[in-house]
Design a protein around this motif. Structure first.
Motif, PDB file in Angstrom:
ATOM      1  N   ARG A  83     -10.834 -11.186   5.103  1.00 44.70           N
ATOM      2  CA  ARG A  83     -10.624 -11.290   3.666  1.00 44.70           C
ATOM      3  C   ARG A  83      -9.143 -11.549   3.422  1.00 44.70           C
ATOM      4  O   ARG A  83      -8.278 -10.880   4.002  1.00 44.70           O
ATOM      5  N   ASP A  84      -8.850 -12.478   2.557  1.00 45.27           N
ATOM      6  CA  ASP A  84      -7.459 -12.873   2.333  1.00 45.27           C
ATOM      7  C   ASP A  84      -6.634 -11.795   1.644  1.00 45.27           C
ATOM      8  O   ASP A  84      -5.404 -11.763   1.783  1.00 45.27           O
ATOM      9  N   LEU A  85      -7.290 -10.914   0.896  1.00 44.58           N
ATOM     10  CA  LEU A  85      -6.574  -9.895   0.150  1.00 44.58           C
ATOM     11  C   LEU A  85      -6.988  -8.499   0.608  1.00 44.58           C
ATOM     12  O   LEU A  85      -8.142  -8.258   0.966  1.00 44.58           O
ATOM     13  N   VAL A 122     -13.137   3.706  10.847  1.00 44.45           N
ATOM     14  CA  VAL A 122     -11.723   4.055  10.845  1.00 44.45           C
ATOM     15  C   VAL A 122     -10.930   2.788  10.532  1.00 44.45           C
ATOM     16  O   VAL A 122     -11.295   1.696  10.977  1.00 44.45           O
ATOM     17  N   ALA A 123      -9.866   2.921   9.737  1.00 41.51           N
ATOM     18  CA  ALA A 123      -9.042   1.769   9.388  1.00 41.51           C
ATOM     19  C   ALA A 123      -7.571   2.143   9.523  1.00 41.51           C
ATOM     20  O   ALA A 123      -7.204   3.323   9.499  1.00 41.51           O
ATOM     21  N   GLY A 124      -6.742   1.104   9.673  1.00 36.76           N
ATOM     22  CA  GLY A 124      -5.324   1.358   9.809  1.00 36.76           C
ATOM     23  C   GLY A 124      -4.496   0.168   9.394  1.00 36.76           C
ATOM     24  O   GLY A 124      -5.008  -0.933   9.146  1.00 36.76           O
ATOM     25  N   ALA A 125      -3.183   0.390   9.320  1.00 36.03           N
ATOM     26  CA  ALA A 125      -2.245  -0.658   8.943  1.00 36.03           C
ATOM     27  C   ALA A 125      -0.906  -0.384   9.614  1.00 36.03           C
ATOM     28  O   ALA A 125      -0.577   0.774   9.886  1.00 36.03           O
ATOM     29  N   PRO A 126      -0.137  -1.450   9.909  1.00 31.44           N
ATOM     30  CA  PRO A 126       1.225  -1.221  10.397  1.00 31.44           C
ATOM     31  C   PRO A 126       2.134  -0.918   9.207  1.00 31.44           C
ATOM     32  O   PRO A 126       2.268  -1.731   8.292  1.00 31.44           O
ATOM     33  N   TYR A 146      -2.820  -2.519   1.039  1.00 31.28           N
ATOM     34  CA  TYR A 146      -1.805  -2.828   2.044  1.00 31.28           C
ATOM     35  C   TYR A 146      -1.641  -4.341   2.206  1.00 31.28           C
ATOM     36  O   TYR A 146      -2.549  -5.113   1.907  1.00 31.28           O
ATOM     37  N   ASP A 147      -0.476  -4.757   2.722  1.00 31.77           N
ATOM     38  CA  ASP A 147      -0.281  -6.177   3.023  1.00 31.77           C
ATOM     39  C   ASP A 147      -1.321  -6.653   4.031  1.00 31.77           C
ATOM     40  O   ASP A 147      -1.834  -7.769   3.933  1.00 31.77           O
ATOM     41  N   SER A 148      -1.591  -5.799   5.013  1.00 33.72           N
ATOM     42  CA  SER A 148      -2.608  -6.084   6.038  1.00 33.72           C
ATOM     43  C   SER A 148      -3.328  -4.795   6.380  1.00 33.72           C
ATOM     44  O   SER A 148      -2.702  -3.723   6.447  1.00 33.72           O
ATOM     45  N   LEU A 149      -4.639  -4.883   6.590  1.00 34.71           N
ATOM     46  CA  LEU A 149      -5.431  -3.719   6.983  1.00 34.71           C
ATOM     47  C   LEU A 149      -6.502  -4.156   7.970  1.00 34.71           C
ATOM     48  O   LEU A 149      -7.099  -5.229   7.816  1.00 34.71           O
ATOM     49  N   ILE A 150      -6.745  -3.322   8.969  1.00 34.80           N
ATOM     50  CA  ILE A 150      -7.793  -3.590   9.965  1.00 34.80           C
ATOM     51  C   ILE A 150      -8.761  -2.412   9.951  1.00 34.80           C
ATOM     52  O   ILE A 150      -8.352  -1.258  10.063  1.00 34.80           O
ATOM     53  N   VAL A 165      -2.991 -10.329   7.887  1.00 33.99           N
ATOM     54  CA  VAL A 165      -3.464 -10.371   9.273  1.00 33.99           C
ATOM     55  C   VAL A 165      -4.664 -11.297   9.426  1.00 33.99           C
ATOM     56  O   VAL A 165      -4.896 -11.867  10.502  1.00 33.99           O
ATOM     57  N   ALA A 166      -5.436 -11.482   8.357  1.00 38.88           N
ATOM     58  CA  ALA A 166      -6.621 -12.346   8.424  1.00 38.88           C
ATOM     59  C   ALA A 166      -6.239 -13.794   8.701  1.00 38.88           C
ATOM     60  O   ALA A 166      -7.067 -14.572   9.184  1.00 38.88           O
TER      61      ALA A 166
END
Length: 527
Positions: free
Chosen positions: A404-406, A427-431, A410-414, A359-360
């Motif tokens: 951050r690229d990594l 709080v964090a999440g991922a699809p 997860y593949d992507s995290l926000i 996602v970054a």
């Protein structure tokens, strides 16, 4: 390429019409149409420009087979069915900043009218009474003005008051100390403002948090002889309580442009001593009406010609190529922002957003806008993905974004961090599987789906907590839909996210907070 067509269905200036013509947009000017007439012709248009008279409901939208954008010349969009427009892919725009100067000037005018009893003095004089000794006003010079809400309009009012050599104090959870210094006001808490202000003016939207901000209890905390001005929204003041204070003289004067129920053909404040009223005239100047008309014409023309989106209420700026990639992340950001915004309990002091993994590398601007809108929405009603970053900047709330690229897991995290009451909450999440999921709270890992209503509890990880929680919820008839736990380690800090199907009464929340293991309880709602 077919020339785009725009319909203007309310009265608007010729200069706004000329904007469309000069930019090669076909425009038809048909103010005053009936609903049936609008339905009969709306299917021919790509854009619709309105003020407040045209009602764009589900029936109109169902007939609008070509419509891509609705532009409202002004801020209020109560006359547009936004959910129906969104469902049909129609962008709804407004012009939220076109009448700021006009509204601020009206507030200052009402402040003068209240201080010098101009309305009553005018009526008396024109009745031939010449009651020179009756109308003994007060100077504003060197007095303290309390501003509740120091955003776009509130900061303009503060600037004008400083020009009158007043001292200005401001209560606004979003106002940073640095921004307060920049605009020349003293940032204070509400109780301090109530105790110190010689006059109080309000410039906040009507939300559950701001409704009756001047309640009977808070009005009783004000200085004797205070002046109250409301040119923002009806419902910010307990009108019945204010009427009593005007009659006793504790409140010296009040001036209102807005009321809890409008049109206000009758009101408990009417006829009270030293009360001045106007019929919602805050934005009613020639300049303001012209400004919003020109702005909405430019915005609609930009969209139908280039796809550019400005001041949209139901979408962010996203290109056709980006949309499929961003869709699951926008859904996640809307919910993460709503989570973070609902746990801001003691003023919003700063925001940090982190993007990790794939996602970054995407266009994160609409993602960040979605997050900010979710965070701000519990306190600001008139907020959207486009206006949220601007409003945050205007209020001076510190904001940072990191990429951050990594991502370790997860593949992507926000991740979203909000600072409130001097402490950071995270709080964090991922699809996951295409669906938004909560993956971390307070740095503790877990995986939870978003439920329409959730109970968020921070507790110590000791025996008996889960049983006590389930017993109390069961006794109250509250069904548990989902249950997810996270912890630091055995016996240490822990969290519970509980999806529930019924509302939690305040008394039950108090019982849960009283459990020996519990440190924090919050009911979260996700629409």
């Amino acid at each position: 390429m077919t020339e785009p067509r725009v319909l203007i269905s309310d009265k608007i200036s010729q200069a706004a019409i000329d904007i469309f013509k000069n930019r090669n947009v076909a425009v038809d000017y048909k103010p005053g149409m009936t609903k049936a007439e609008l339905i009969a012709c709306i299917g021919d248009y790509d854009g619709l420009a309105i003020r407040s008279a045209t009602k764009v409901d589900a029936d109109v939208l169902a007939a609008a087979t070509k419509l891509k954008v609705i532009g409202r010349a002004g801020i209020g969009v109560d006359n547009v069915d936004i959910p129906a427009a969104t469902a049909r892919g129609v962008i709804v725009m407004n012009t939220p900043f076109g009448n700021a100067i006009t509204t601020a000037e009206h507030a200052i005018a009402m402040l003068f009218a209240a201080a010098r009893q101009i309305g009553a003095a005018d009526a008396s004089t024109q009745a031939g009474k010449w009651e020179k000794n009756r109308f003994n006003g007060v100077e504003l010079y060197a007095k303290t003005l309390g501003v509740i809400g120091c955003g776009n309009i509130g900061s303009i009012v503060a600037d004008r008051a400083l020009g009158l050599r007043m001292k200005v104090i401001a209560y606004d959870p979003f106002l940073s100390p640095e921004r307060a210094i920049e605009i020349g006001v003293e940032k204070v808490e509400l109780d301090d403002l109530l105790a110190r202000a010689d006059a109080i003016t309000m410039h906040v939207p009507l939300t559950p948090q701001t409704r009756n901000v001047l309640s009977a209890e808070n009005l009783a905390k004000t200085k004797k002889g205070v002046i109250i001005v409301n040119c923002a929204r009806g419902g910010l003041v307990d009108e019945a309580a204010l009427a009593e204070h005007l009659k006793t003289g504790r409140v010296a004067a009040a001036a209102f442009d807005v009321f809890a129920e409008e049109p206000a053909t009758s009101n408990v404040l009417f006829g009270c001593p030293n009360f001045t009223a106007t019929p919602h005239l805050g934005a009613s100047t020639t300049e303001a009406q012209e400004n919003v008309a020109l702005q909405v014409a430019e915005q609609i023309a930009d969209y139908v010609l280039t796809g550019a989106v400005t001041n949209a209420l139901n979408t962010a700026s996203v290109t056709a190529e980006e949309a499929p990639k961003l869709k699951p992340f926008i859904a996640l950001c809307e919910r993460l922002g709503a989570f973070a915004g609902q746990i801001v309990d003691d003023g919003l002091e700063a925001i940090e957003v982190e993007y990790e993994g794939e996602v970054a590398g995407l266009n994160t601007r609409p993602l960040t806008a979605s997050l900010l809108a979710g965070i701000l929405k519990p306190l600001l009603a008139d907020i959207n993905m486009v206006s949220a970053p601007t409003i945050l900047k205007d209020r001076g709330t510190p904001f940072s974004e990191a990429k951050r690229d990594l991502s370790p897991t997860y593949d992507s995290l926000i991740r979203v961090k909000v600072k409130t009451g001097g402490k950071w909450r995270t709080v964090a999440g991922a699809p996951i599987g295409g669906q938004p999921r909560i993956t971390e709270v307070k740095g503790m890992a877990l995986e939870a789906a978003f439920h329409q209503r959730m109970l968020f509890i921070n507790n110590s990880d000791t025996p008996g907590f889960i049983g006590a929680l389930g017993t109390k919820l069961g006794a109250a008839g509250i069904n548990i839909a989902t249950f997810n736990l996270g912890r630091v380690a055995e016996g240490e800090d822990a969290i519970a996210l509980v999806g529930i199907d019924q509302a939690v009464p305040a008394a039950l929340q108090a019982e849960l907070k009283a459990l020996p293991q519990v440190r924090y309880v919050k009911v979260l709602e996700f629409i």
